[in-house]
Design a protein around this motif. Structure first.
Motif, PDB file in Angstrom:
ATOM      1  N   LEU A  67       0.805  -1.225   0.000  1.00 53.14           N
ATOM      2  CA  LEU A  67       0.000   0.000   0.000  1.00 53.14           C
ATOM      3  C   LEU A  67       0.838   1.274   0.000  1.00 53.14           C
ATOM      4  O   LEU A  67       0.281   2.371  -0.018  1.00 53.14           O
ATOM      5  N   GLY A  68       2.157   1.158   0.021  1.00 51.02           N
ATOM      6  CA  GLY A  68       3.003   2.329  -0.124  1.00 51.02           C
ATOM      7  C   GLY A  68       3.564   2.849   1.182  1.00 51.02           C
ATOM      8  O   GLY A  68       3.404   2.249   2.254  1.00 51.02           O
ATOM      9  N   ASP A  69       4.204   3.993   1.087  1.00 53.48           N
ATOM     10  CA  ASP A  69       4.905   4.606   2.212  1.00 53.48           C
ATOM     11  C   ASP A  69       4.056   5.590   3.005  1.00 53.48           C
ATOM     12  O   ASP A  69       4.497   6.061   4.063  1.00 53.48           O
ATOM     13  N   SER A  89      11.215   6.914  -3.311  1.00 54.85           N
ATOM     14  CA  SER A  89      12.513   6.346  -3.691  1.00 54.85           C
ATOM     15  C   SER A  89      13.682   7.208  -3.209  1.00 54.85           C
ATOM     16  O   SER A  89      14.782   6.700  -3.031  1.00 54.85           O
ATOM     17  N   ALA A  90      13.464   8.500  -2.992  1.00 55.95           N
ATOM     18  CA  ALA A  90      14.528   9.390  -2.521  1.00 55.95           C
ATOM     19  C   ALA A  90      13.901  10.590  -1.824  1.00 55.95           C
ATOM     20  O   ALA A  90      12.829  11.053  -2.207  1.00 55.95           O
ATOM     21  N   SER A  91      14.588  11.093  -0.791  1.00 53.43           N
ATOM     22  CA  SER A  91      14.107  12.294  -0.106  1.00 53.43           C
ATOM     23  C   SER A  91      15.279  13.003   0.546  1.00 53.43           C
ATOM     24  O   SER A  91      16.300  12.380   0.858  1.00 53.43           O
ATOM     25  N   LYS A  92      15.112  14.306   0.725  1.00 48.97           N
ATOM     26  CA  LYS A  92      16.142  15.099   1.388  1.00 48.97           C
ATOM     27  C   LYS A  92      15.472  16.256   2.111  1.00 48.97           C
ATOM     28  O   LYS A  92      14.731  17.034   1.509  1.00 48.97           O
ATOM     29  N   LEU A  93      15.746  16.353   3.400  1.00 50.33           N
ATOM     30  CA  LEU A  93      15.267  17.461   4.216  1.00 50.33           C
ATOM     31  C   LEU A  93      16.477  18.283   4.629  1.00 50.33           C
ATOM     32  O   LEU A  93      17.429  17.764   5.203  1.00 50.33           O
ATOM     33  N   ASN A  94      16.442  19.548   4.310  1.00 49.54           N
ATOM     34  CA  ASN A  94      17.524  20.453   4.668  1.00 49.54           C
ATOM     35  C   ASN A  94      17.246  21.079   6.028  1.00 49.54           C
ATOM     36  O   ASN A  94      16.083  21.220   6.427  1.00 49.54           O
ATOM     37  N   GLU A 101      11.213  15.276  -2.389  1.00 49.72           N
ATOM     38  CA  GLU A 101      10.981  13.831  -2.361  1.00 49.72           C
ATOM     39  C   GLU A 101      10.651  13.388  -3.783  1.00 49.72           C
ATOM     40  O   GLU A 101       9.981  14.104  -4.520  1.00 49.72           O
ATOM     41  N   GLN A 102      11.109  12.189  -4.137  1.00 50.40           N
ATOM     42  CA  GLN A 102      10.817  11.636  -5.459  1.00 50.40           C
ATOM     43  C   GLN A 102      10.397  10.183  -5.314  1.00 50.40           C
ATOM     44  O   GLN A 102      10.768   9.515  -4.345  1.00 50.40           O
ATOM     45  N   TYR A 123       6.947  11.084  -9.556  1.00 48.19           N
ATOM     46  CA  TYR A 123       6.583  12.347  -8.932  1.00 48.19           C
ATOM     47  C   TYR A 123       7.786  13.006  -8.297  1.00 48.19           C
ATOM     48  O   TYR A 123       8.766  12.361  -7.949  1.00 48.19           O
ATOM     49  N   THR A 124       7.664  14.310  -8.168  1.00 48.84           N
ATOM     50  CA  THR A 124       8.592  15.127  -7.385  1.00 48.84           C
ATOM     51  C   THR A 124       7.746  16.001  -6.469  1.00 48.84           C
ATOM     52  O   THR A 124       6.866  16.718  -6.941  1.00 48.84           O
ATOM     53  N   PHE A 125       8.007  15.886  -5.178  1.00 52.01           N
ATOM     54  CA  PHE A 125       7.301  16.674  -4.166  1.00 52.01           C
ATOM     55  C   PHE A 125       8.296  17.659  -3.569  1.00 52.01           C
ATOM     56  O   PHE A 125       9.406  17.284  -3.205  1.00 52.01           O
TER      57      PHE A 125
END
Length: 180
Positions: A67-69, A89-94, A101-102, A123-125
């Protein structure tokens, strides 16, 4: 020297040429429209509202095994009726609170109650949070190109844009989809 008869003849020829050119232009336009592939003619503007809903059940089809993340997003208020599943698949918080997030997503459901199946997106969030704790989102948005589909969405193309409504905890979305 020009006579009234020669002027009238010239006008009739001019009127005939104008009518012939306009008829030919109209025929060319009709043929050009008919030559456009059906998918291109089927481009539809779509929009709606989504909310997280752990109990989301698609009106057609079955949820994926994974069902996803995040909890599924229920898209029952708008052009799409179904459930939206997200896989990060990828995320970065500064440290400043900016976040990117992608990943991929799967929609299971129907378009306007008539066309049903699944479609996938990448997607790109992007978002801004108060700080790196994720405690409070200031704003966020997502870009979702459609990359594949099944059922009535096989061959679908298009893109959806989501905008977070952080006050009302919903996602306003809009976009377009073209079905073959």
């Amino acid at each position: 020297m020009f006579t009234m008869s020669s002027v009238r003849t010239a006008r009739r020829v001019s009127d005939w040429l104008r009518a012939t050119i306009l008829t030919a232009a109209a025929a060319t336009l009709v043929l050009a429209v008919l030559a456009i592939p059906a998918g291109a003619r089927g481009n539809m503007q779509i929009s709606g509202i989504g909310v997280f809903n752990d109990a989301c059940v698609p009106p057609a089809g079955s949820p994926p095994a994974d069902l996803g993340d995040y909890p599924p997003i229920d898209l029952s208020n708008g052009s799409l009726d179904g459930c939206w599943y997200t896989y990060v698949s990828a995320s970065k918080l500064n440290p400043s609170g900016t976040y990117i997030e992608q990943g991929t997503e799967v929609f299971v459901g129907c378009l306007n109650g008539t066309k049903c199946g699944t479609f996938e997106t990448t997607y790109t969030f992007t978002a801004k949070f108060v700080d790196e704790t994720f405690a409070e989102e200031i704003h966020g948005r997502c870009h979702h190109p459609i990359v594949g589909g099944t059922g009535d969405f096989a061959g679908a193309k298009g893109v959806l844009q989501f905008k977070d409504d952080v006050v009302n905890l919903k996602y306003d979305w809009r976009g377009h989809i073209s079905l073959e």
